[in-house]
Design a protein around this motif. Structure first.
Motif, PDB file in Angstrom:
ATOM      1  N   GLY B 681      70.123  31.160  82.793  1.00  0.00           N
ATOM      2  CA  GLY B 681      70.886  32.680  82.717  1.00  0.00           C
ATOM      3  C   GLY B 681      70.911  33.643  81.761  1.00  0.00           C
ATOM      4  O   GLY B 681      70.789  34.855  81.717  1.00  0.00           O
ATOM      5  N   HIS B 684      67.770  34.890  80.540  1.00  0.00           N
ATOM      6  CA  HIS B 684      67.342  36.093  81.034  1.00  0.00           C
ATOM      7  C   HIS B 684      67.818  37.582  80.487  1.00  0.00           C
ATOM      8  O   HIS B 684      67.317  38.655  80.397  1.00  0.00           O
ATOM      9  N   GLY B 685      69.417  37.452  80.632  1.00  0.00           N
ATOM     10  CA  GLY B 685      69.904  38.309  80.541  1.00  0.00           C
ATOM     11  C   GLY B 685      69.551  38.861  78.889  1.00  0.00           C
ATOM     12  O   GLY B 685      69.682  39.891  79.041  1.00  0.00           O
ATOM     13  N   GLY B 688      66.311  40.419  79.420  1.00  0.00           N
ATOM     14  CA  GLY B 688      66.223  41.471  79.928  1.00  0.00           C
ATOM     15  C   GLY B 688      67.000  43.449  79.018  1.00  0.00           C
ATOM     16  O   GLY B 688      65.837  44.362  79.073  1.00  0.00           O
ATOM     17  N   GLN B 689      68.216  42.925  77.931  1.00  0.00           N
ATOM     18  CA  GLN B 689      68.476  43.734  77.001  1.00  0.00           C
ATOM     19  C   GLN B 689      67.211  43.427  76.361  1.00  0.00           C
ATOM     20  O   GLN B 689      67.124  45.271  75.701  1.00  0.00           O
ATOM     21  N   PRO B 718      68.033  49.280  81.717  1.00  0.00           N
ATOM     22  CA  PRO B 718      66.890  48.648  82.604  1.00  0.00           C
ATOM     23  C   PRO B 718      67.396  48.194  83.007  1.00  0.00           C
ATOM     24  O   PRO B 718      67.769  48.076  83.874  1.00  0.00           O
ATOM     25  N   ARG B 719      66.081  48.196  84.975  1.00  0.00           N
ATOM     26  CA  ARG B 719      66.375  48.121  86.620  1.00  0.00           C
ATOM     27  C   ARG B 719      65.804  47.472  86.815  1.00  0.00           C
ATOM     28  O   ARG B 719      64.590  46.854  85.995  1.00  0.00           O
ATOM     29  N   ALA B 720      65.927  46.572  87.683  1.00  0.00           N
ATOM     30  CA  ALA B 720      65.506  45.468  88.120  1.00  0.00           C
ATOM     31  C   ALA B 720      63.326  45.551  88.400  1.00  0.00           C
ATOM     32  O   ALA B 720      62.829  44.818  88.502  1.00  0.00           O
ATOM     33  N   ASP B 721      63.324  47.309  88.152  1.00  0.00           N
ATOM     34  CA  ASP B 721      61.848  46.972  88.881  1.00  0.00           C
ATOM     35  C   ASP B 721      60.918  47.412  87.151  1.00  0.00           C
ATOM     36  O   ASP B 721      59.378  47.273  87.341  1.00  0.00           O
ATOM     37  N   VAL B 723      61.689  44.399  84.844  1.00  0.00           N
ATOM     38  CA  VAL B 723      61.037  43.884  84.318  1.00  0.00           C
ATOM     39  C   VAL B 723      60.723  42.861  85.392  1.00  0.00           C
ATOM     40  O   VAL B 723      60.162  43.019  86.432  1.00  0.00           O
ATOM     41  N   PRO B 724      59.595  41.302  84.169  1.00  0.00           N
ATOM     42  CA  PRO B 724      59.170  40.908  85.185  1.00  0.00           C
ATOM     43  C   PRO B 724      60.163  39.173  85.638  1.00  0.00           C
ATOM     44  O   PRO B 724      61.054  39.430  85.033  1.00  0.00           O
ATOM     45  N   PHE B 725      59.764  38.886  85.947  1.00  0.00           N
ATOM     46  CA  PHE B 725      60.842  37.050  86.625  1.00  0.00           C
ATOM     47  C   PHE B 725      60.191  37.076  85.460  1.00  0.00           C
ATOM     48  O   PHE B 725      58.869  36.437  83.924  1.00  0.00           O
ATOM     49  N   TYR B 726      60.691  36.075  84.333  1.00  0.00           N
ATOM     50  CA  TYR B 726      60.790  35.596  83.481  1.00  0.00           C
ATOM     51  C   TYR B 726      60.228  33.849  83.390  1.00  0.00           C
ATOM     52  O   TYR B 726      60.848  33.707  84.049  1.00  0.00           O
TER      53      TYR B 726
END
Ligand code: FES
Ligand code: FES
Lengths: 161, 793
Positions: B681, B684-685, B688-689, B718-721, B723-726
């Motif tokens: 997690g 991921h975070g 994402g950043q 960044p929004r959910a849309d 980024v992909p699954f990492y």
């Protein structure tokens, strides 16, 4: 000041509101329901999402007075009757869909509105639906997984792990 | 088989229950009897002289209780920088006073120059508007651009600081001549000028503080959104307000993310305390998001020129960098360490490069203070290095995987002293690169390129291999390098009489899950169920001391302190057990929650020992005190060195320049892992950043010093849309050799390793698509920038 009465999580609650009082502040400061969060002042972040008459709304975009007489569900009203986590909440815990927890109430409320209208959403439908909810901690990965899992789909397969 | 508890188990987070049911306890959730509201007046100009503030009209407004201006604080202390940096010529950095409220001048849009306290929030807000209307500020010429700031000695952010230069730092100065010579003589030199874009940390919980004063005892309490309440207490006590430390409690309850921005002490915290003292009532303040944009410490903002000297096979010979680092209008607490010791020391990366020289000039501007943001200096170093390596590979037509591999410090070379002052203890960079390539199915890449092309998309792959330094920090080393504090961590393990345990830790959780992870640690050591272990953090009245959480230090330093305290508990338990079992202390072994006489079945459970410690009837009272509670301070022997290989695949829309991240792969080496779920997690975070920095986020001041990107409408989070699954893995593990847990830290890795992987992938896609004239695009790589670069043939 005007008296505003709402049904919140099944209970009738009322309090005084100024003309400018937002529903989000009314819930937090007047009714003491601090599970609904305020993360921005431009209606962008979604931390404040609640359900009003069955629809997900950003409670920072509504005046408390405009919600008068409405039926509101907040994060405090989401658990099962016995106090245990409901399916969506449980999926968030199981899939580590939260870190600091600040965006979480809004995420859960949005996810539950999504699943009510689309019980088996695809990954991209979930991502699209959650565009109005910002999370700074999780990179969204586990939030999307949690929503997939809550909809009864195999989140691990879809997340290609 | 996966474990269901203890070290290595993906224990579910206990803190989630309160967050998921709306029962979190964030600062703004508190409601106190008699509370009052503070609202700040903030400068609307970047640079100005305060001519007058007339508060007479405001004082009579409904509900107004007090008004403060800079005059009220001119005789108290300032908020200091935590690190003293010396310039190349040996002179100390220039360190202007950072007052609680601006005095004399305002120095950035958002600089607070007054505050109003009123009975209600609405009254305070109305009154603050009146103060602003009755304030005259003479506008001065704003200093925004760093190059112009250092070129113009007459226009100064701080009148006493010429050239707006905080310091001119060389690292390591003794390397300079050798690096210059190596670059001059090198067969090939790749030069890249780049910008590490300024970011706003944007923890989702805005900053908030509540001050209380108790006239009966003279005690103060500050409840605040802090990543390290003890440091805040120290700064408020010793530097700003002069409140004795023993009269001030600082509580940081649930904190909604920090990412660096809540490490620091801010003037609002001092103001609510001063106001609470004056009114003898609680005073609360919560930032609106627009205020957060204007007044939280920002991150990054480097302008860098990097030169990489190589032979024609891509063997690294030397690296030289020159950086202008923006520190904004005032020095935030870590602002001087971030562009220096957290940046220059990483400029050798995971590579055996013979000589490196880093020059950083820190520049004052009329912008918000800039400080550590997730990664803090290390993302800037990694980005410069991994981008210039990528450019070199294109110039010399070399394979980027091979080039990195041939320059890696190999496992047999550890411990390895770099030319920039670090001593890496362990690592296996080849293993993480292998892992990433395997996860990415590199062999199948060409087919994916062809598939993307069918859909009109240009596909590219970008690589970044990196190492960072965590676990801030060995105190003696930090002291030599200019730190004004120690950087140990403290913990108390209190075994209660009934055998359950309270652990007080100086680390602070604002999303990292310490309440779960630290309980796993203690459970593993003591053989007690996790559910019987309580983790207490964030309250200076309950915890011995602490330096808080940042720099991925919580587990490696804070966890190690807990581990040491547990050692002491076990040692004392053995003494008690030896007495009760009538055996020699040396013969007692502790395992699985039982103290046993070696080679026998004579044993006492942990619970029996605990009970005996508190009801010492059969107990060696002549030689041993009753009770079972131990405190340890752990000072790390070295930094820890997480490392990894990140691979990104992007698709670029050739018609619009829009970049989509199709795949993001992380192979990390974090040493030992306590909770794999939480580690993933964290990655991921961070990623994402990092993708946010690479593709969306930018902090823009216009030439007047106005923050143009001051809301979520203008600042692209960044929004959910987006980024992909990492795809993340941490199975390559070279445990840290110098902390008892063998852990390295995982909190910042994602944000450090990812931006160059994304940008390298975009450049790769453009080259494959025939746009080989594009050498570099600065972050954020927005559609308009990509499209413009494509057209600029
Ligand atoms: S607080 Fe309502 S959208 Fe941000
Ligand atoms: S969990 Fe922290 S913002 Fe989403």
């Amino acid at each position: 000041m005007t008296k505003v009465t709402l049904t919140v999580n099944g209970k009738s609650m009322s309090g005084e509101a100024e003309g400018r009082t937002l529903l989000a502040s009314f819930l937090r400061d007047t009714l003491g329901l601090t599970g609904t969060h305020i993360g921005c002042d431009t209606s962008q972040c979604g931390a404040c999402v609640v359900h009003l008459d069955g629809k997900a709304v950003k409670s920072c975009t509504l005046l408390a007075m405009d919600a008068d007489g409405g039926n509101v569900t907040t994060i405090e009203g989401m658990a099962n009757a016995d106090g245990s986590l409901n399916t969506i909440q449980q999926a968030f815990q199981d899939h580590h869909g939260l870190q600091c927890g600040f965006c979480t109430p809004g995420m859960v409320m949005s996810a539950s509105a999504l699943l009510a209208e689309n019980p088996k959403p695809t990954e991209s439908e979930i991502r699209h639906y959650l565009e109005g909810n910002i999370c700074r901690c999780t990179g969204y990965h586990n939030i999307v997984k949690a929503v997939l899992a809550a909809s009864g789909q195999d989140a691990n397969v879809m997340a290609a792990e | 088989m996966p474990k269901d508890g203890g070290i290595g188990a993906s224990s579910k987070r206990r803190e989630d229950i309160r967050f998921l049911t709306g029962r979190g306890n964030y600062t703004d959730d508190l409601s106190l009897h008699g509370q009052t509201y503070a609202v700040f007046c903030r400068s609307t100009v970047a640079h100005g002289r305060i001519v007058s503030i007339d508060t007479k009209a405001t004082a009579d407004m409904p509900g107004v209780l007090a008004i403060f201006t800079g005059e009220d604080f001119k005789d108290v202390g300032g908020n200091p920088a935590g690190w003293l940096i010396n310039s190349r010529d040996g002179t100390p950095m220039r360190e202007p006073k950072r007052p609680v409220l601006a005095h004399g001048k305002v120095r950035h849009v958002g600089d607070a120059y007054a505050a109003v306290i009123a009975e209600t929030y609405a009254q305070a807000k109305d009154a603050a508007e009146q103060v602003a209307a009755d304030t005259e500020i003479e506008e001065l010429s704003p200093i925004v651009d760093m190059a112009k700031a250092v070129a113009n000695a007459d226009n100064r952010v701080h009148d006493e600081i010429p050239d707006n230069l905080c310091f001119d730092w060389g690292w390591i100065e003794d390397n300079r001549a050798a690096v210059d010579a190596a670059i001059k003589a090198a067969p090939h030199v790749t030069t890249l000028e780049l910008i590490n874009n300024r970011l706003v940390p944007n923890a989702m919980e805005p900053r908030a503080s509540i001050g209380e004063y108790f006239p009966g005892t003279g005690d103060y309490k500050l409840t605040t959104t802090s990543q390290n309440p003890h440091l805040t207490r120290l700064l408020v006590s010793a530097f700003v307000m002069g409140i004795p430390e023993n009269k001030l409690t600082v509580v940081a309850p649930d904190v909604g993310g920090g990412f660096g921005s809540k490490i620091y002490h801010y003037g609002e915290e001092a103001l609510v305390l001063a106001a609470a003292r004056k009114l003898a009532r609680p005073v609360r303040w919560t930032a609106e998001r627009s205020e957060s944009f204007l007044s939280d410490a920002h991150g990054r903002d480097h302008v860098t020129k990097i030169e990489l000297a190589t032979d024609l096979e891509g063997n690294f010979l030397a690296i030289r960098t020159e950086t202008l680092a923006n520190v904004g209008a005032y020095l935030s607490n870590f602002s001087t360490a971030t562009p220096t010791f957290l940046h220059g020391t990483l400029m050798a990366g995971p590579y055996k490069v013979p000589s490196v020289y880093v020059n950083v000039k820190a520049v004052f501007t009329n912008t918000a203070p800039v400080d550590a943001y997730r990664g803090a200096g290390r993302p800037e170093a990694t980005y410069s290095l991994e981008r210039v390596i990528d450019k070199m590979c294109r110039e010399l037509n070399l394979n980027p995987f091979d080039v990195r591999r041939k320059n890696f410090i190999t496992p047999d070379m550890f411990p390895y002293a770099t030319p920039v002052g670090l001593n890496y203890d362990t690592g296996n960079h080849g293993a993480t690169l292998d892992k990433a390539m395997q996860m990415a199915n590199v062999a199948g890449f060409e087919a994916r390129v062809a598939d993307s092309a069918k859909r009109g998309k240009l596909r590219g792959m970008g690589l970044s291999t990196w190492v960072e330094a965590c676990g801030l920090a060995p105190s003696h080393l930090a002291g030599v390098l200019g730190s004004r504090v120690g950087l140990y961590e403290a913990a108390t393990v209190r075994v209660n009489a009934t055998g359950n345990i309270s652990v007080m830790t100086g680390a602070h959780s604002h999303g990292q899950g310490h309440e779960t992870v630290f309980a796993q640690l203690v459970s593993e050591r003591l053989g007690i169920p996790e559910s019987s272990i309580e983790i207490v953090h964030g309250d200076t009245s309950k915890i011995p001391f602490g330096m808080g959480s940042y720099g991925s230090r919580s587990l490696s330093v804070g966890g190690s302190a807990i581990d040491r305290a547990v050692d002491k508990i076990v040692a004392k338990g053995k003494k008690i057990a030896a007495h009760m079992l009538e055996a020699a202390e040396d013969d007692i072994v502790f395992a699985n929650g039982n103290f046993t006489v070696a080679g026998t079945d004579k044993a006492k459970s942990f619970g029996e020992i605990a009970f005996s410690a508190y009801v010492p009837h059969n107990y060696p009272l002549e030689t041993l005190e009753p009770g079972l509670e131990e405190t340890a301070f752990y000072d790390p022997g070295n930094f820890t060195y997480p490392a990894g290989a990140y691979l990104c695949e992007v698709e670029v829309d050739a018609d619009t320049g829009r970049v989509e991240v199709a795949e993001f792969i992380c192979a990390d080496d974090f040493g030992n892992v306590v909770n794999p779920m939480i580690v993933e997690g964290q990655v991921h975070g961070g990623v994402g950043q990092g993708i946010g920095q690479a593709l969306c986020e930018n902090t823009t001041y216009d030439e007047n010093g106005q923050l143009v990107s001051a809301s979520y409408m203008d600042y692209a989070m960044p929004r959910a849309d987006d980024v992909p699954f990492y795809n993340v893995d941490h199975s390559c593990q070279t445990p840290c050799t110098h902390n008892p847990l063998g852990v390295k830290g995982c909190g910042e890795a994602g944000a450090i390793g990812s931006p160059p992987a994304v940008v390298n992938a975009v450049i790769d896609a453009l080259h494959r698509g025939g746009y080989s004239h594009v050498k570099h695009i600065d972050m954020p790589v927005t559609p308009s920038r990509v499209w413009a670069a494509m057209q600029a043939k």
